[in-house]
Design an enzyme around this catalytic site. Sequence first.
Site, PDB file in Angstrom:
ATOM      1  N   LYS A 149       0.842  -1.200   0.000  1.00 46.73           N
ATOM      2  CA  LYS A 149       0.000   0.000   0.000  1.00 46.73           C
ATOM      3  C   LYS A 149       0.872   1.243   0.000  1.00 46.73           C
ATOM      4  O   LYS A 149       0.627   2.210  -0.732  1.00 46.73           O
ATOM      5  CB  LYS A 149      -0.904   0.019   1.227  1.00 46.73           C
ATOM      6  CG  LYS A 149      -1.721   1.304   1.348  1.00 46.73           C
ATOM      7  CD  LYS A 149      -2.180   1.604   2.750  1.00 46.73           C
ATOM      8  CE  LYS A 149      -1.039   2.110   3.615  1.00 46.73           C
ATOM      9  NZ  LYS A 149      -1.491   2.587   4.929  1.00 46.73           N
ATOM     10  N   SER A 150       1.895   1.239   0.840  1.00 48.20           N
ATOM     11  CA  SER A 150       2.749   2.419   0.983  1.00 48.20           C
ATOM     12  C   SER A 150       3.403   2.788  -0.333  1.00 48.20           C
ATOM     13  O   SER A 150       3.436   3.960  -0.728  1.00 48.20           O
ATOM     14  CB  SER A 150       3.826   2.154   2.043  1.00 48.20           C
ATOM     15  OG  SER A 150       3.245   1.864   3.282  1.00 48.20           O
ATOM     16  N   ARG A 208       2.526   6.020  -3.121  1.00 45.04           N
ATOM     17  CA  ARG A 208       3.609   6.921  -3.524  1.00 45.04           C
ATOM     18  C   ARG A 208       3.752   6.924  -5.045  1.00 45.04           C
ATOM     19  O   ARG A 208       3.853   7.986  -5.669  1.00 45.04           O
ATOM     20  CB  ARG A 208       4.930   6.465  -2.866  1.00 45.04           C
ATOM     21  CG  ARG A 208       5.047   6.839  -1.391  1.00 45.04           C
ATOM     22  CD  ARG A 208       6.144   6.023  -0.699  1.00 45.04           C
ATOM     23  NE  ARG A 208       6.422   6.483   0.645  1.00 45.04           N
ATOM     24  CZ  ARG A 208       5.680   6.193   1.712  1.00 45.04           C
ATOM     25  NH1 ARG A 208       4.582   5.455   1.566  1.00 45.04           N
ATOM     26  NH2 ARG A 208       6.019   6.642   2.918  1.00 45.04           N
ATOM     27  N   ASP A 225       3.264  -0.622  11.930  1.00 43.25           N
ATOM     28  CA  ASP A 225       2.100  -1.393  11.484  1.00 43.25           C
ATOM     29  C   ASP A 225       2.226  -2.877  11.782  1.00 43.25           C
ATOM     30  O   ASP A 225       1.246  -3.627  11.661  1.00 43.25           O
ATOM     31  CB  ASP A 225       1.857  -1.174   9.994  1.00 43.25           C
ATOM     32  CG  ASP A 225       1.282   0.205   9.696  1.00 43.25           C
ATOM     33  OD1 ASP A 225       0.802   0.858  10.636  1.00 43.25           O
ATOM     34  OD2 ASP A 225       1.323   0.636   8.530  1.00 43.25           O
TER      35      ASP A 225
END
Length: 417
Positions: free
Chosen positions: A26-27, A31, A297
């Site tokens: 996801k990160s 981006r 996380d």
Amino acid sequence: MAVQQTLTVIPPNASLNGKVTPPGSKSITNRALLLAALAKGTSRLSGALKSDDTRHMSTALRQMGVQIDEPDETTFVVTGNGQLQVPEQALFLGNAGTAVRFLTAAVTTVDGRVVLDGDHYMRKRPIGPLLEALQRGGLDVASETGCPPVIVNGRGGVQARRFEIDGGLSSQYVSALLMLAACGEGPIEVALTGKDIGARGYVDLTIACMQAFGAQVEVLDETLWRVAATGYRACDYRIEPDASAATYLWAAQALTDGQIDLGVAGEDFTQPDAKALEVIQQFPHMPAVINGSQMQDAIPTLAVLAAFNETPVRFVELANLRVKECDRVQALFDGLNGIRPGLASVEGDDLLVAADPALAGTTCDALIDTHSDHRIAMCFALAGLKVAGIRIQDPDCVAKTYPDYWKALASLGVQYA
């Protein structure tokens, strides 16, 4: 008030064995989506995550004139002209922290007014430090509460020469400024006002992604970066699997003495949460103290795993977890004590998990309030592999980052009620 759906994990009678491919990061996906949108030309993002968070980002970018095609389940084809346009409506970003923070900075390049908003959870998540940094850089951004909604009056460009930011609360503020800095009219320095930064590894991810899209970032020291005014250029970019998602599968393997092939080795991940694998591999002899600041996380995964450890575990430096999708320190405390009173305690921002291997094979009556937080739902499903009677509230909230999570566990032999 409608009764929320619940899901009960039935403890399997055998080890979990098989192959599961985690979704894309996801990160990195969010981006790459933003940088491709800011670039001139067409970029192909492969291995990408399709989830609620990335949908909010892609929808917002489409609202600002970016063409985004989705030829298959793991690919975005993004065509931009190097300039975001004024959207006709407010950008609604749900509870996607990366999208809100990255876009708050990025839309200062728009020539006009942009409103960024989210759901009721997002409206409680702080963004004040980022707004203050942008304001000191001469940009017109505002929020009445220090949380979304945010109003940005863009001027079509960025004339700032330096941004100063306190990155202690979230590395996402730093990443947002770095990505914006390449769009400046001249070189821009991004400086930390203190040495502390939450999950510094995510800043490294940001810089690597920026460089792939043609940015030039000079690391002057651990608190200072200089970004050249290059803008971005389109490229084809491969996104690695999500390390945070992988932690649930690594933990499921450890809890059930199984063998789960993720198709990627732990050392091949560049995301900070991959550091959790070293801790998981020590189960049931996890360290007595685990610092959560650089793998935030992964802490919910490790906290639930610690409940079955041989010895107690203290998790420290968890302040950032209190401003995630929910207050995760409190949610972990509540959930663990719902499984057995006294299983967890809190001292300041430290979480202490009492640990008891004898929990395995027991039955409880625990309704886990997930607060619609995907990580709380996924981590307490792990407890359900060993303890009967654990009910997960709002199980569909996993769609935020791992829509196929329940299917993945089912493919390994896990059943639900």
